[in-house]
Structures are given as structure tokens and as C-alpha cells.
Design a protein around this motif. Structure first.
Motif, PDB file in Angstrom:
ATOM      1  N   LEU A 189      12.597  -1.476 -10.597  1.00 54.95           N
ATOM      2  CA  LEU A 189      13.456  -2.285  -9.733  1.00 54.95           C
ATOM      3  C   LEU A 189      13.610  -3.705 -10.265  1.00 54.95           C
ATOM      4  CD1 LEU A 189      12.078  -1.186  -6.237  1.00 54.95           C
ATOM      5  CD2 LEU A 189      14.068  -0.289  -7.464  1.00 54.95           C
ATOM      6  N   GLU A 190      14.844  -4.169 -10.334  1.00 53.30           N
ATOM      7  CA  GLU A 190      15.103  -5.535 -10.776  1.00 53.30           C
ATOM      8  C   GLU A 190      14.755  -6.550  -9.685  1.00 53.30           C
ATOM      9  OE1 GLU A 190      17.827  -2.573 -12.544  1.00 53.30           O
ATOM     10  OE2 GLU A 190      17.553  -3.250 -10.474  1.00 53.30           O
ATOM     11  N   LYS A 191      14.870  -6.125  -8.417  1.00 52.19           N
ATOM     12  CA  LYS A 191      14.586  -6.981  -7.271  1.00 52.19           C
ATOM     13  C   LYS A 191      14.067  -6.098  -6.161  1.00 52.19           C
ATOM     14  CE  LYS A 191      16.678 -10.551  -4.358  1.00 52.19           C
ATOM     15  NZ  LYS A 191      17.889 -11.352  -4.035  1.00 52.19           N
ATOM     16  N   ASP A 192      12.909  -6.431  -5.609  1.00 48.46           N
ATOM     17  CA  ASP A 192      12.357  -5.550  -4.573  1.00 48.46           C
ATOM     18  C   ASP A 192      12.265  -6.195  -3.196  1.00 48.46           C
ATOM     19  OD1 ASP A 192      10.239  -7.263  -4.981  1.00 48.46           O
ATOM     20  OD2 ASP A 192       8.835  -5.723  -5.693  1.00 48.46           O
ATOM     21  N   GLU A 193      12.508  -7.493  -3.076  1.00 50.38           N
ATOM     22  CA  GLU A 193      12.549  -8.149  -1.774  1.00 50.38           C
ATOM     23  C   GLU A 193      14.002  -8.441  -1.426  1.00 50.38           C
ATOM     24  OE1 GLU A 193       9.941 -11.469  -1.327  1.00 50.38           O
ATOM     25  OE2 GLU A 193       8.280 -10.474  -2.367  1.00 50.38           O
ATOM     26  N   LEU A 194      14.486  -7.814  -0.364  1.00 46.04           N
ATOM     27  CA  LEU A 194      15.905  -7.851  -0.034  1.00 46.04           C
ATOM     28  C   LEU A 194      16.126  -8.217   1.433  1.00 46.04           C
ATOM     29  CD1 LEU A 194      16.848  -4.460  -1.743  1.00 46.04           C
ATOM     30  CD2 LEU A 194      17.233  -6.739  -2.704  1.00 46.04           C
ATOM     31  N   SER A 242       0.814  -1.205   0.000  1.00 47.37           N
ATOM     32  CA  SER A 242       0.000   0.000   0.000  1.00 47.37           C
ATOM     33  C   SER A 242       0.849   1.257   0.000  1.00 47.37           C
ATOM     34  CB  SER A 242      -0.936  -0.007   1.220  1.00 47.37           C
ATOM     35  OG  SER A 242      -0.183   0.040   2.406  1.00 47.37           O
ATOM     36  N   THR A 243       1.982   1.217   0.736  1.00 45.94           N
ATOM     37  CA  THR A 243       2.863   2.386   0.768  1.00 45.94           C
ATOM     38  C   THR A 243       3.537   2.587  -0.579  1.00 45.94           C
ATOM     39  OG1 THR A 243       3.281   1.916   3.087  1.00 45.94           O
ATOM     40  CG2 THR A 243       4.765   3.464   2.012  1.00 45.94           C
ATOM     41  N   ALA A 244       3.954   1.491  -1.186  1.00 48.85           N
ATOM     42  CA  ALA A 244       4.681   1.587  -2.448  1.00 48.85           C
ATOM     43  C   ALA A 244       3.813   2.191  -3.546  1.00 48.85           C
ATOM     44  CB  ALA A 244       5.171   0.200  -2.871  1.00 48.85           C
ATOM     45  N   LEU A 245       2.500   1.927  -3.494  1.00 43.59           N
ATOM     46  CA  LEU A 245       1.619   2.422  -4.551  1.00 43.59           C
ATOM     47  C   LEU A 245       1.588   3.937  -4.618  1.00 43.59           C
ATOM     48  CD1 LEU A 245      -1.396  -0.043  -4.209  1.00 43.59           C
ATOM     49  CD2 LEU A 245       0.230   0.097  -6.107  1.00 43.59           C
ATOM     50  N   TYR A 300      14.744   1.500   7.628  1.00 46.47           N
ATOM     51  CA  TYR A 300      13.603   0.610   7.819  1.00 46.47           C
ATOM     52  C   TYR A 300      12.484   1.297   8.602  1.00 46.47           C
ATOM     53  CZ  TYR A 300      10.806  -3.316   9.417  1.00 46.47           C
ATOM     54  OH  TYR A 300       9.752  -4.137   9.681  1.00 46.47           O
ATOM     55  N   GLU A 301      12.829   1.794   9.797  1.00 44.82           N
ATOM     56  CA  GLU A 301      11.811   2.321  10.713  1.00 44.82           C
ATOM     57  C   GLU A 301      11.143   3.591  10.193  1.00 44.82           C
ATOM     58  OE1 GLU A 301      10.705   0.870  13.381  1.00 44.82           O
ATOM     59  OE2 GLU A 301      12.189  -0.731  13.636  1.00 44.82           O
ATOM     60  N   GLN A 302      11.889   4.414   9.465  1.00 42.98           N
ATOM     61  CA  GLN A 302      11.329   5.662   8.943  1.00 42.98           C
ATOM     62  C   GLN A 302      10.634   5.470   7.593  1.00 42.98           C
ATOM     63  OE1 GLN A 302      11.560   7.425  11.971  1.00 42.98           O
ATOM     64  NE2 GLN A 302      11.655   9.144  10.549  1.00 42.98           N
ATOM     65  N   GLY A 303      10.664   4.261   7.076  1.00 42.55           N
ATOM     66  CA  GLY A 303       9.958   3.971   5.825  1.00 42.55           C
ATOM     67  C   GLY A 303      10.697   4.371   4.565  1.00 42.55           C
ATOM     68  N   TYR A 304      11.999   4.668   4.669  1.00 33.00           N
ATOM     69  CA  TYR A 304      12.745   5.100   3.486  1.00 33.00           C
ATOM     70  C   TYR A 304      12.939   3.959   2.486  1.00 33.00           C
ATOM     71  CZ  TYR A 304      13.855   9.100   6.496  1.00 33.00           C
ATOM     72  OH  TYR A 304      13.774  10.194   7.327  1.00 33.00           O
ATOM     73  N   PHE A 305      13.112   2.740   2.976  1.00 36.15           N
ATOM     74  CA  PHE A 305      13.173   1.609   2.048  1.00 36.15           C
ATOM     75  C   PHE A 305      11.846   1.466   1.308  1.00 36.15           C
ATOM     76  CE2 PHE A 305      16.536  -0.458   4.903  1.00 36.15           C
ATOM     77  CZ  PHE A 305      17.568  -0.190   4.021  1.00 36.15           C
ATOM     78  N   LEU A 306      10.760   1.565   2.057  1.00 33.82           N
ATOM     79  CA  LEU A 306       9.426   1.452   1.449  1.00 33.82           C
ATOM     80  C   LEU A 306       9.190   2.537   0.406  1.00 33.82           C
ATOM     81  CD1 LEU A 306       6.789   0.520   4.161  1.00 33.82           C
ATOM     82  CD2 LEU A 306       7.386  -0.723   2.085  1.00 33.82           C
ATOM     83  N   ASP A 307       9.660   3.749   0.692  1.00 40.10           N
ATOM     84  CA  ASP A 307       9.497   4.840  -0.263  1.00 40.10           C
ATOM     85  C   ASP A 307      10.117   4.497  -1.611  1.00 40.10           C
ATOM     86  OD1 ASP A 307       8.202   6.349   1.618  1.00 40.10           O
ATOM     87  OD2 ASP A 307       9.893   7.679   2.035  1.00 40.10           O
ATOM     88  N   GLU A 308      11.140   3.649  -1.596  1.00 40.15           N
ATOM     89  CA  GLU A 308      11.812   3.242  -2.831  1.00 40.15           C
ATOM     90  C   GLU A 308      11.220   1.965  -3.411  1.00 40.15           C
ATOM     91  OE1 GLU A 308      13.956   5.135  -4.285  1.00 40.15           O
ATOM     92  OE2 GLU A 308      14.032   6.590  -2.649  1.00 40.15           O
ATOM     93  N   GLY A 309      10.132   1.460  -2.795  1.00 39.69           N
ATOM     94  CA  GLY A 309       9.523   0.230  -3.275  1.00 39.69           C
ATOM     95  C   GLY A 309      10.264  -1.018  -2.849  1.00 39.69           C
ATOM     96  N   LEU A 310      11.070  -0.911  -1.801  1.00 36.04           N
ATOM     97  CA  LEU A 310      11.889  -2.038  -1.349  1.00 36.04           C
ATOM     98  C   LEU A 310      11.272  -2.692  -0.120  1.00 36.04           C
ATOM     99  CD1 LEU A 310      15.346  -0.234  -1.621  1.00 36.04           C
ATOM    100  CD2 LEU A 310      14.457  -1.955  -3.208  1.00 36.04           C
ATOM    101  N   PHE A 311      11.081  -3.996  -0.171  1.00 42.51           N
ATOM    102  CA  PHE A 311      10.549  -4.760   0.952  1.00 42.51           C
ATOM    103  C   PHE A 311      11.742  -5.447   1.616  1.00 42.51           C
ATOM    104  CE2 PHE A 311       6.909  -5.553  -2.257  1.00 42.51           C
ATOM    105  CZ  PHE A 311       6.523  -4.219  -2.186  1.00 42.51           C
ATOM    106  N   VAL A 312      12.166  -4.900   2.732  1.00 45.54           N
ATOM    107  CA  VAL A 312      13.452  -5.276   3.316  1.00 45.54           C
ATOM    108  C   VAL A 312      13.296  -6.067   4.601  1.00 45.54           C
ATOM    109  CG1 VAL A 312      15.508  -4.306   4.448  1.00 45.54           C
ATOM    110  CG2 VAL A 312      14.734  -3.372   2.266  1.00 45.54           C
ATOM    111  N   THR A 313      14.163  -7.061   4.767  1.00 46.11           N
ATOM    112  CA  THR A 313      14.319  -7.785   6.023  1.00 46.11           C
ATOM    113  C   THR A 313      15.725  -7.501   6.543  1.00 46.11           C
ATOM    114  OG1 THR A 313      12.851  -9.579   5.330  1.00 46.11           O
ATOM    115  CG2 THR A 313      14.390 -10.060   7.113  1.00 46.11           C
ATOM    116  N   ALA A 326       8.991   7.592  -5.909  1.00 42.67           N
ATOM    117  CA  ALA A 326      10.272   6.938  -6.208  1.00 42.67           C
ATOM    118  C   ALA A 326      10.040   5.551  -6.778  1.00 42.67           C
ATOM    119  CB  ALA A 326      11.113   6.857  -4.939  1.00 42.67           C
ATOM    120  N   PHE A 327       9.007   4.863  -6.242  1.00 44.52           N
ATOM    121  CA  PHE A 327       8.713   3.513  -6.708  1.00 44.52           C
ATOM    122  C   PHE A 327       8.331   3.548  -8.177  1.00 44.52           C
ATOM    123  CE2 PHE A 327       7.571  -0.840  -6.265  1.00 44.52           C
ATOM    124  CZ  PHE A 327       6.415  -1.045  -6.992  1.00 44.52           C
ATOM    125  N   ALA A 328       7.561   4.548  -8.559  1.00 45.25           N
ATOM    126  CA  ALA A 328       7.118   4.654  -9.951  1.00 45.25           C
ATOM    127  C   ALA A 328       8.277   5.031 -10.871  1.00 45.25           C
ATOM    128  CB  ALA A 328       6.009   5.693 -10.056  1.00 45.25           C
TER     129      ALA A 328
END
Length: 454
Positions: free
Chosen positions: A24-29, A11-14, A46-59, A18-20
Motif C-alpha cells: 500500500l502506498e498510503k494506509d491512513e485514509l 493487530s488485525t492487519a498483521l 468500516y464496521e465489518q472490518g473490510y477496510f482493516l482486512d486490506e490494511g487500511l486505517f480509515v476515518t 490481503a495486507f501482505a
């Protein structure tokens, strides 16, 4: 382990511009880290949502030690990691595990300290001049430790100290401090990788979170480590930090974010997106004169990140540093994440690490200055960093003036006044620098058996 809820991520990525923008070649990292204060840019991104802003789903996954972490990146279990700056360089030149690792982002400046046991501190104190208030004068030279080491030797006791990894900043900083005080920290050779050839002080590896317990057990008499494990010794009442790396070398480079060269080549847009998120995290950590640091401290104190008490982390993260219990001093730049171009991967930083590898025999043969430059450029990638920075400026998320667009990758020489032994450092002249250091290999010298030849 930290993971994002898929629904939240989607939902955040939509709504993320930046996501648009980036395909991205790979978005789960999955990124690895060691439980140290300077992993903060990853936690903040992670906590501030900067990865999400880039469309990145990070662990984010804590690792047991630096070798496990490096092997994870090389083997592909980790897409990238918070690394010792020496790790990508050592791997790329084939010292230890061989693999081409690069860094497009430097994570911080400073952040380390050297701590000794209470007993050693009491023996050092008579050798340390005091201020008018009776407190020790800083910086404290290893000259104050030399008589203690000699006393132990006369009693037949080896003087053992800990560092976190053979190619760690901590190994080189501890060696630098010892050598500046006239103590031999030992050499490596292709046949003997203990690093203890000809040593007055025997250095060995201890993982960072285990440093205080190892000191308390008496296995080592001191150590060099990143925070919060120096301040932890103060809080536990088992040791005294004698010097910070800021006092050793003002605004020295520390950790980097490392990925394989193959990952960067196969995933250029993803790499750029990761760097964008990390730059934003570093900016947040330093903005408004460190106004966000207490929030960062609470973040890092969570067990999945550093897991130390917030009070311990805050002791250094918020602009102070405590030496002896009650001797707390202002050190506003103890942790630097963005100021002074901290995030730019300078070739001169890489060259310094390479000179220390050569100084102590990890690089066994002499190399021309051109070799140092070539290796630095094969590992440190300011071009990727500047692409990410340009995108942030264009998006209105960063200021043009905050980045060194015209740099050739080399900092101005570090002046003598900023280094504990008064010897300046210029990354453009590595062999001349090595020649200027009184202890360590230089020229065509090499370690053969238990002696230096040449």
C-alpha cells in the motif's frame, strides 16, 4: 467521525493475507459522506472490518453538504468520498469546480423518492386513478401535479420544489418526472445557473437532512431526495412520497465513490484495496435476499452515520416503501447495493448523466456521440473495479459469476417499459436519445437569454 483504534488496526492487519499481498502506498485514509442511507457501503466496510482486512486505517467523516464534500476531495482533506454520480463528471468537464475526479466503484441503484406536502397531495389526489382497494395507482405521473401548478400560477404563487445539488441525480430525476408529465422544469445557461429559465416549477438546492424541515416551513412544496428523508416526511406527518426513482427508471444508477485521478495514479494499490473492501460491503448488504439489512439499519441509525431513527431507515431499507401513512408497499429493490452489477461503473450510466446535463443546458453546446464516450471513459474506471474483483475471486471472497468480465462498459438499452415516459435509453446513442425526449435541448439548440434558439 469514525476512527479505528491504532492498536486494533495494527493487530488485525498483521494477520490479514490481503495486507501482505498489496504494497500500500498510503494506509491512513479519510473518506467523506453525506447522511444518507446509500452511504451504507462505507459504514459496512468500516464496521465489518473490510477496510482493516486490506490494511487500511480509515476515518469516516460526515460532510455539511455536497459542495463541501467535493471541495474536500479536490483539496486533499478527504482521500475519497460518497458522491453524487454527476459530481465527478461535472468537475471533469469543468462545470462548476474543475478537477479530474474518477470513480472506480458505483455505490448503489435506486434509493430516491419525490415527496410533496400534504396540501399539494390533497390537490393532486383527484387527478390520480385508484386501485380496487381505493389506494392510488402507481407510478403516479406528474400530469397529476400539472393542474396544481397551474392553480398556484393563477394565484400568483411560484411553485417551488427542492433538490440536493445542481448536478445531483435528484435534480435530474425530479426534472425527468416533471417533464414526463408535461411540466417545464427550467433551463440553465452560461449566464444564468439557477436552472429556472422558462420553468413551470422552480427547483432550488436544499441539503438532504434539511428537506423535511424546509417542506414543513412551507418554503418548498415538494422535493426529491434520497432516504431516509422521504420516509421521514411520512413519519412526521408533513408530506407524502408520490413516486420512487425505481418507478421512474427501474434500477437506475445512484451514488458513486469518487477520488481524484491523481490519487488513483499515485496510489494504485491503495485504490485497489479500497475498492475490494467496498465490493465486499456491497455483497454483504445484498447477500441472502437482504438478510443483513436490519443489522445495517441499526448501523446507519448511529448519529455518526445517518442519525435517523432505525424505524424510519428500515421503512425503505428492508424492502418496503411507505407512501401515504399506512400505504406501505413491497419494493424489494428500492435499495440495491450489489445485485444487477450495481457496483460496476458502467460508461452508459455516465452517459445518461451527461445527456441530462445537455438536456437542461448545463452543457451549453451540442456534442458528438464520441464526446460522451470519451468523457465517460475518463471518469468511470471499470478496469480498476475488475482488478479488485479479480483479487477477491482469487482470494475466495467473491464468486466469479458475480462480475461482468466481458462487458464493454455499456449496458443493454433500458427498455421503454422500465422508464416512466416509455422512452428507451441506449447509452451508445446519446444524441438520438436526446432527440427522442419531447422536452429539453436537442441538436444544435442552446439557451440564449430566456429562450431556446436553434
Amino acid at each position: 467521525m469514525k476512527t479505528f483504534l491504532t492498536a486494533l488496526a495494527a493487530s488485525t492487519a498483521l494477520v490479514s493475507p490481503a495486507f501482505a499481498e498489496l504494497d500500500l502506498e498510503k494506509d491512513e485514509l479519510t473518506f467523506g459522506f453525506i447522511k444518507l442511507t446509500d452511504m451504507a457501503p462505507l459504514a459496512v466496510a468500516y464496521e465489518q472490518g473490510y477496510f482493516l482486512d486490506e490494511g487500511l486505517f480509515v476515518t469516516l467523516e460526515a460532510q455539511a453538504n455536497w459542495k463541501v464534500l467535493l471541495d474536500g476531495v479536490i483539496g486533499g482533506q478527504l482521500d475519497g468520498a460518497h458522491m453524487l454520480a454527476g459530481q465527478p463528471l461535472a468537475a471533469t468537464i469543468g462545470y462548476g469546480t474543475e478537477a479530474h475526479i474518477i470513480t472506480p466503484f458505483s455505490m448503489d441503484l435506486n434509493g430516491n423518492g419525490i415527496t410533496v406536502s400534504n396540501a399539494v397531495w390533497e390537490e393532486m389526489k383527484p387527478n390520480i386513478p385508484t386501485n380496487e382497494d381505493g389506494l392510488p395507482q402507481h407510478p403516479i405521473s406528474a400530469e397529476a401535479l400539472a393542474p396544481v401548478v397551474e392553480k398556484y400560477r393563477s394565484e400568483g404563487k411560484p411553485f417551488n420544489m427542492g433538490m440536493v445539488f445542481p448536478v445531483s441525480t435528484h435534480n435530474y430525476e425530479l426534472r425527468y418526472w416533471l417533464a414526463a408529465g408535461g411540466l417545464e422544469p427550467g433551463y440553465y445557461s452560461p449566464e444564468n445557473v439557477t436552472g429556472q429559465i422558462g420553468a413551470d416549477v422552480l427547483l432550488s438546492v436544499t441539503p438532504p437532512p434539511q428537506m423535511p424541515a424546509t417542506l414543513e416551513a412551507g418554503t418548498i412544496y415538494g422535493y426529491c431526495v434520497g432516504e431516509p428523508w422521504n420516509q421521514a416526511a411520512v413519519f412526521k406527518g408533513i408530506g407524502v412520497p408520490v413516486i420512487t426513482d425505481y418507478e421512474l427508471w427501474k434500477n437506475n444508477p445512484e451514488k458513486v465513490f469518487g477520488i481524484t485521478a491523481d490519487f488513483a495514479e499515485e496510489n494504485p494499490n491503495t485504490t485497489k484495496a479500497v475498492v475490494k473492501a467496498l465490493i465486499r460491503a456491497a455483497m454483504w448488504l445484498d447477500e441472502n435476499d437482504n438478510a443483513n439489512r436490519m443489522e445495517a439499519v441499526e448501523m446507519l441509525s448511529q448519529p455518526e452515520y445517518v442519525g435517523a431513527d432505525a424505524e424510519v431507515i428500515a421503512n425503505s431499507m428492508t424492502g418496503t416503501f411507505e407512501y401515504e401513512k399506512g400505504d406501505k408497499r413491497e419494493v424489494p429493490d428500492f435499495n440495491v447495493f450489489f445485485r444487477y452489477n450495481a457496483t460496476y461503473p458502467f460508461y452508459s450510466d455516465a452517459v445518461w448523466y451527461l445527456t441530462q446535463m445537455r438536456r437542461w443546458g448545463q452543457i451549453a453546446e451540442a456534442k458528438p456521440d464520441s464526446w460522451y464516450d470519451e468523457v465517460a471513459k475518463s471518469v468511470y474506471k471499470p478496469e480498476i473495479y475488475l482488478e479488485a474483483a479479480r483479487a477477491l475471486v482469487d482470494e475466495g471472497l467473491a464468486n466469479e459469476a458475480d462480475f461482468p468480465w466481458d462487458s464493454d462498459g455499456y449496458k443493454d438499452a433500458t427498455p421503454a417499459a422500465d422508464i416512466i415516459d416509455g422512452i428507451p435509453y441506449d447509452g451508445r446513442s446519446p444524441n438520438a436519445y436526446l432527440e427522442s425526449l419531447p422536452i429539453g435541448l436537442k441538436g444544435e439548440q442552446k439557451v440564449v437569454g430566456n429562450e431556446i434558439q436553434g
